[in-house]
Design a protein around this motif. Structure first.
Motif, short mmCIF file in Angstrom:
data_model
loop_
_atom_site.label_atom_id
_atom_site.label_comp_id
_atom_site.label_asym_id
_atom_site.label_seq_id
_atom_site.Cartn_x
_atom_site.Cartn_y
_atom_site.Cartn_z
N TYR A 1 63.71 46.26 30.06
CA TYR A 1 64.75 46.26 29.02
C TYR A 1 65.81 45.20 29.21
O TYR A 1 66.92 45.33 28.73
N TYR B 1 52.62 39.70 23.17
CA TYR B 1 52.14 40.30 21.92
C TYR B 1 51.65 39.22 20.96
O TYR B 1 50.61 39.36 20.32
N ARG C 1 50.71 42.93 30.22
CA ARG C 1 51.02 44.19 29.55
C ARG C 1 50.63 45.37 30.43
O ARG C 1 51.39 46.29 30.65
N TYR C 2 49.39 45.35 30.93
CA TYR C 2 48.92 46.48 31.73
C TYR C 2 49.64 46.58 33.05
O TYR C 2 49.98 47.66 33.53
N LEU D 1 55.54 50.21 36.20
CA LEU D 1 56.58 51.16 35.81
C LEU D 1 56.25 52.56 36.31
O LEU D 1 57.12 53.32 36.72
N ASP D 2 54.95 52.91 36.26
CA ASP D 2 54.53 54.22 36.75
C ASP D 2 54.86 54.37 38.22
O ASP D 2 55.20 55.45 38.70
N LEU E 1 57.18 52.56 39.98
CA LEU E 1 58.57 52.28 40.35
C LEU E 1 59.38 53.53 40.66
O LEU E 1 60.23 53.53 41.55
N GLY E 2 59.14 54.62 39.93
CA GLY E 2 59.96 55.81 40.14
C GLY E 2 59.46 56.72 41.24
O GLY E 2 60.05 57.77 41.49
N LEU F 1 40.13 46.79 34.91
CA LEU F 1 40.51 45.94 33.79
C LEU F 1 40.07 44.51 34.01
O LEU F 1 39.66 43.82 33.08
#
Lengths: 322, 324
Positions: free
Chosen positions: B125, B137, B209-210, B216-217, B219-220, B253
């Motif tokens: 962000y 994109y 993108r992937y 992000l999954d 990171l937390g 992928l």
């Protein structure tokens, strides 16, 4: 399509999401669906990019079908006074080497590409839903045979097969071409649907329906597939983009839409050799193509976020709080 | 672990065989290599057509023809083209041309794509994230042939701006090039830049993108906090613990990506007049040649399956739980 695979674990209709909506699928379905639908709509409208995507897609369709009515030219007509002329008031996007009007041709191509994309997406998602649900619900040999088919289709390079079949397709027109395009797009979604069916099959409401003597196909269409409607909607949206890209790619090599008909792909191919000297031949088709596919992918993303409570936006924060 | 990898390899080999079989069958059923001969004016005598049909083994049923082709292919002989030249004579040169393009494109694509994805996730962000997201994109929405065309035009502007032909966009080497080894290498490089960029850009957009999602999954998660609590710097924790975990789902992928790359390569080769495998396929279909088509399909299948198998190996290396 791959984008979906990464998110399977979190899609609604998975382990726990639709519990409320499905508990009394038959009687309460209408009421629960309405509130959920309104919630989804509100979340979708909050996503500005996705809303812009919808607007762009609608505009493109209107433009493609309505705009040629305002032009004096037809997509096959030739203007002997203007060969390869740049954009002007007479020819809005210029003309081709033989005096065809690029604007009208582009609109015609847009019509074909959009129609093929939309139809192929619906067909392929429908096929994925039926095959995946059948494999998951019936299990045993049906499952094994169907999943082997999926593996095989995944290995077969669809582009090559469609290219090889092009002499056969050439005689049968764009509708068959669209069907073949769809036939090579459903496999990954079918796998996801199968996985979700496996969990849904063991749920109480499905068991209840089975013990009440409903037929398997009725259970699949009335109880199982509605519970993954959100996945299927998102999949269909994303497939529109992939189908348009596949169609233009094949048409680019002359394996898809056949002359005298045009698609965005054939327009770009015909303009490519002159790209450096007369860019108006391919730029309108190219830019409209990028715009359309971009809009579709924004809508797909917006739908996924709106339908999926665990969607990528907030996933980080949620995990942190948990 | 060896057992697992051997089992996967055998499974892939079987799928490879089925794929070429179906491609050969389809090609042999839909192609009509005699059409050119028959449509000649004046029409050639029926004996000549029959002789050509015999020469191409068209008078035999499809299955024995396929078995014949496969048996010879295992010995490195891929049959003859419609014109009578042996397929294998051209095969290896074309494989070299294509692989040079694909391998470079993949390596650059994976490396830059993963870095872009990780950066995008860490700066979620913020401006960098938005810039990378929007760019990828746009690239993902652009078909390869259009991307290549636009790059060509950009290169033309660059060349005109510089006044020299820095970037070349026809062929893989200047015809009749004379000069020392260094000059020849430079010449090849000049030809290589644009096609490689065309292929790499799509890969970068896809992977970033992937990788962003996967990162992000991670990171937390608690183990990252633990790693930092043990005294690792944030950067070290992110690279050693975060990125490695986030790379695991990516390996599948990479294999899928290589498959799409081979198809994308068809367009790229065509656009930049590289005479590789993709260009050959288009030529083979135009000439209604089942042998060329089947050979290219075999090449694509082998590429996809090898990369699929490699991704299994990578998966096993990165994730100890698979090795058992």
């Amino acid at each position: 399509m791959n984008r979906m695979a990464a998110d399977t674990a979190n899609t609604p209709g998975g382990p726990d999401a639709p519990a409320t909506a499905t508990a009394g699928a038959v009687r309460l379905g209408a009421a629960a669906g309405a509130t959920r639908g309104r919630l989804t709509l509100r979340r979708f409208l909050r996503n500005r990019l996705a809303v812009a995507g919808v607007v762009v897609i609608v505009l493109l369709y209107v433009l493609a079908f309505a705009a040629p009515l305002f032009s004096p030219w037809d997509f096959t007509s030739q203007d002997p006074d203007a060969y390869l002329s740049p954009p002007s008031a007479r020819h809005w996007f210029g003309t081709t080497q033989i005096g065809g009007d690029v604007f009208v041709q582009t609109m015609r191509g847009l019509q074909k590409s959009l129609s093929i994309g939309l139809l192929a997406a619906v067909v392929s998602t429908g096929l994925a839903a039926v095959v995946g649900a059948a494999a998951g619900y019936f299990g045993r040999w049906a499952d094994r045979a169907l999943m082997w088919l999926v593996d095989l289709m995944l290995v077969l390079p669809g582009f090559l097969i469609l290219a090889i079949m092009s002499p056969w397709l050439r005689e049968r027109g764009w509708f068959f071409f669209m069907l073949m395009l769809a036939a090579f797009m459903w496999m990954i979604t079918a796998r996801i649907v199968r996985g979700m069916t496996l969990t849904l099959r063991e749920r109480e409401f499905v068991k209840a329906a089975r013990f009440m003597g409903e037929s398997p196909w009725r259970i699949i269409f009335r109880h199982i597939l509605p519970n993954m409607a959100s996945l299927l909607i998102v999949d269909a949206t994303i497939n529109v983009g992939s189908a348009v890209l596949a169609e233009t790619g094949l048409s680019y090599f002359g394996f898809g839409v056949q002359p005298p008909d045009v698609s965005l792909g054939t327009l770009i191919r015909d303009g490519a050799p002159f790209a450096l000297t007369s860019p108006w031949l391919f730029l309108p088709a190219g830019l409209l193509l990028i715009l359309g596919v971009l809009a579709v992918s924004f809508v797909g993303d917006g739908l996924r976020d709106a339908l999926d409570p665990h969607a990528s936006h907030g996933r980080f924060k949620e995990k942190k709080n948990a | 672990m060896t057992g697992f990898l051997v089992r996967r390899l055998l499974n892939y080999l079987l799928l490879c065989l089925v794929a070429t079989f179906l491609a050969y069958l389809l090609a042999a059923q839909t192609f009509d290599p005699l059409a050119v001969l028959q449509s000649r004016n004046p029409a050639p005598p029926p004996e000549a057509i029959a002789a050509k049909a015999h020469e191409l083994h068209l008078d035999q049923p499809v299955i024995p023809r396929y078995l014949d082709w496969l048996g010879n292919a295992l010995h490195g002989d891929f049959g003859r083209t419609v014109d009578g030249a042996p397929v294998s004579a051209e095969l290896w040169r074309r494989v070299g041309v294509s692989l040079r393009l694909f391998l470079l494109g993949t390596v650059i694509g994976i490396a830059v794509g993963v870095i872009c994805g990780v950066v995008s996730a860490i700066r979620q962000y913020r401006f960098t994230d938005y810039a990378i997201t929007v760019l990828s994109y746009v690239i993902l929405s652009t078909p390869v042939f259009l991307l290549g065309l636009l790059l060509k035009q950009a290169a033309l502007n660059v060349n005109q701006g510089l006044g020299t032909e820095l970037l070349r966009f026809t062929g893989e080497v200047t015809p009749n090039f004379s000069g020392g080894f260094g000059a020849a290498l430079l010449d090849r490089l000049q030809h290589l830049v644009l096609p490689t960029l065309t292929i790499a850009l799509g890969q970068i957009a896809l992977y970033s993108r992937y990788q962003r999602g996967a990162m992000l999954d991670v990171l937390g998660s608690d183990f990252l906090r633990t790693a930092q609590a043990k005294g690792l710097t944030r950067r070290r924790a992110l690279v050693r613990h975060g990125m490695r975990t986030a790379l695991i789902p990516m390996t599948t992928l990479f294999a899928f990506g290589f498959g799409t790359l081979v198809i994308g390569g068809v367009f790229t080769e065509n656009l930049f007049s590289w005479f590789g495998m993709g260009d050959w396929l288009v030529h083979g279909i135009g000439a209604q040649d089942a042998n060329i088509t089947a050979t290219v399909t075999l090449f694509v299948a082998v590429c996809v399956l090898l990369s699929g198998w490699l991704s299994d190996v990578l998966h096993a290396v990165l994730d100890p739980r698979v090795r058992g």
